[in-house]
Design a protein around this motif. Structure first.
Motif, PDB file in Angstrom:
ATOM      1  N   GLU A  12      48.156  42.068  37.034  1.00  0.00           N
ATOM      2  CA  GLU A  12      47.154  41.236  37.711  1.00  0.00           C
ATOM      3  C   GLU A  12      45.920  42.088  37.984  1.00  0.00           C
ATOM      4  OE1 GLU A  12      49.723  38.760  40.863  1.00  0.00           O
ATOM      5  OE2 GLU A  12      50.304  40.870  40.678  1.00  0.00           O
ATOM      6  N   GLY A  13      44.824  41.405  38.267  1.00  0.00           N
ATOM      7  CA  GLY A  13      43.615  42.123  38.657  1.00  0.00           C
ATOM      8  C   GLY A  13      42.648  42.306  37.509  1.00  0.00           C
ATOM      9  N   PRO A  14      41.424  42.737  37.831  1.00  0.00           N
ATOM     10  CA  PRO A  14      40.352  42.794  36.830  1.00  0.00           C
ATOM     11  C   PRO A  14      40.550  43.886  35.783  1.00  0.00           C
ATOM     12  CG  PRO A  14      39.604  43.662  38.944  1.00  0.00           C
ATOM     13  CD  PRO A  14      40.956  43.085  39.186  1.00  0.00           C
ATOM     14  N   GLN A  15      40.205  43.558  34.552  1.00  0.00           N
ATOM     15  CA  GLN A  15      40.204  44.542  33.473  1.00  0.00           C
ATOM     16  C   GLN A  15      39.265  45.697  33.842  1.00  0.00           C
ATOM     17  OE1 GLN A  15      41.678  44.683  30.449  1.00  0.00           O
ATOM     18  NE2 GLN A  15      42.362  42.611  29.944  1.00  0.00           N
ATOM     19  N   ALA A  17      39.603  47.946  36.109  1.00  0.00           N
ATOM     20  CA  ALA A  17      39.772  48.474  37.467  1.00  0.00           C
ATOM     21  C   ALA A  17      40.826  49.587  37.459  1.00  0.00           C
ATOM     22  CB  ALA A  17      40.198  47.354  38.414  1.00  0.00           C
ATOM     23  N   THR A  42      42.196  42.469  43.982  1.00  0.00           N
ATOM     24  CA  THR A  42      40.735  42.352  43.884  1.00  0.00           C
ATOM     25  C   THR A  42      40.083  43.701  43.611  1.00  0.00           C
ATOM     26  OG1 THR A  42      40.583  42.559  46.292  1.00  0.00           O
ATOM     27  CG2 THR A  42      40.615  40.324  45.374  1.00  0.00           C
ATOM     28  N   HIS A  43      40.783  44.777  43.960  1.00  0.00           N
ATOM     29  CA  HIS A  43      40.246  46.133  43.797  1.00  0.00           C
ATOM     30  C   HIS A  43      40.892  46.888  42.636  1.00  0.00           C
ATOM     31  CE1 HIS A  43      38.142  45.990  47.692  1.00  0.00           C
ATOM     32  NE2 HIS A  43      39.212  45.384  48.148  1.00  0.00           N
ATOM     33  N   ARG A  45      43.771  46.984  39.067  1.00  0.00           N
ATOM     34  CA  ARG A  45      44.596  46.389  38.018  1.00  0.00           C
ATOM     35  C   ARG A  45      46.033  46.690  38.448  1.00  0.00           C
ATOM     36  NH1 ARG A  45      44.152  42.525  34.099  1.00  0.00           N
ATOM     37  NH2 ARG A  45      44.858  43.216  32.032  1.00  0.00           N
TER      38      ARG A  45
END
Length: 259
Positions: A12-15, A17, A42-43, A45
């Motif tokens: 989960e989470g942004p690529q 990160a 949110t902070h 991956r």
């Protein structure tokens, strides 16, 4: 390197990160850290996974040792292209996080290790041997009920039936082979002589009423032994602090990994 089974995993989470890996304990699966993982996704991956023989992961390798489980995490990182990751773990998962930091410091950014220690004392090894015998004699379902009754007080279970059911179902979804392999690895685990070598920034977290997994005096002694570690104590909780005090655990993790 020895080829090991993969772990069923969730990302989960942004690529792009930084990576943060959550390690479950014995009888737990990828859902064990779901609430904290979501808060930090949110902070970071975020990587979560099922141990071998737990959840949807394959069976453990034959003659599974603690080192196999440790290197299995490294091979999972390799398969996902993870060069470095922060680590969060509790119980066996906390011990595994510390061992990874000692053995692979170049792969580990920071560690938050809850309710754990580098070696099981002799009386705890006897406790775990008795658990193995009970699992073989009575089955995992019976052991799951006994275990969760031990983890959580009757008052907490009555007030939080969702947590009670979640933890019971996780353990009941664990195979006997998976449980036995991880407990045997826990019994033979001993990196106590090397704990002072850990150079990765480490947050040790103890539960005030955890008298088995990582008692406060033991974790205080660990913090005193290693200048790269600090200790936090969560008041009023036992071993499963991330489910007994989820907001406080999220606060500690944000403070340590983000702030």
């Amino acid at each position: 390197m020895k080829a090991l089974p993969t772990f069923n995993h969730v990302v989960e989470g942004p690529q792009g990160a930084p990576w943060l890996t959550f390690i479950p304990g014995i009888g737990n699966d990828a859902g064990f850290w779901a609430e904290q993982a979501a808060a930090l996704a949110t902070h970071f991956r975020v990587l979560r996974f099922d141990p071998w023989g737990h959840g949807h992961s394959p069976a453990p390798p034959q003659d599974c040792r603690f080192a196999d489980i440790r290197e299995g995490v490294v091979q999972l990182w390799d398969s996902l292209g993870i060069q470095r990751s922060g680590l969060v773990g509790l119980g066996f998962g906390g011990s595994l996080a510390l061992a990874l930091g000692i053995e692979h410091p170049e792969r580990v950014e920071r560690i938050a290790a809850f309710c754990c220690r580098p070696r099981q004392p002799d009386d705890r090894r006897d406790f775990w041997r008795a658990r193995c015998e009970a699992a073989q004699a009575q089955g995992i379902d019976k052991l799951a009920d006994v275990t969760v009754d031990r983890w959580l007080s009757a008052d907490f279970r009555a007030a939080h039936p969702d947590v009670d059911q979640l933890l019971r179902q996780m353990m009941k979804n664990t195979t006997l082979d998976g449980y036995l392999a991880y407990v045997q690895a826990f019994i033979e685990m001993d990196f106590s002589a090397r704990f002072s070598e850990l150079r990765v920034p480490t947050l040790l977290v103890a539960g005030e009423h955890d008298h088995g997994g990582g008692p406060v005096p033991d974790m205080q002694a660990m913090a005193e032994q290693n200048p790269h570690s600090t200790l936090a104590i969560i008041a009023g909780v036992g071993h499963i602090g991330n489910h007994e005090a989820p907001a406080e655990v999220k606060r500690l993790l944000r403070q340590f990994f983000v702030d």
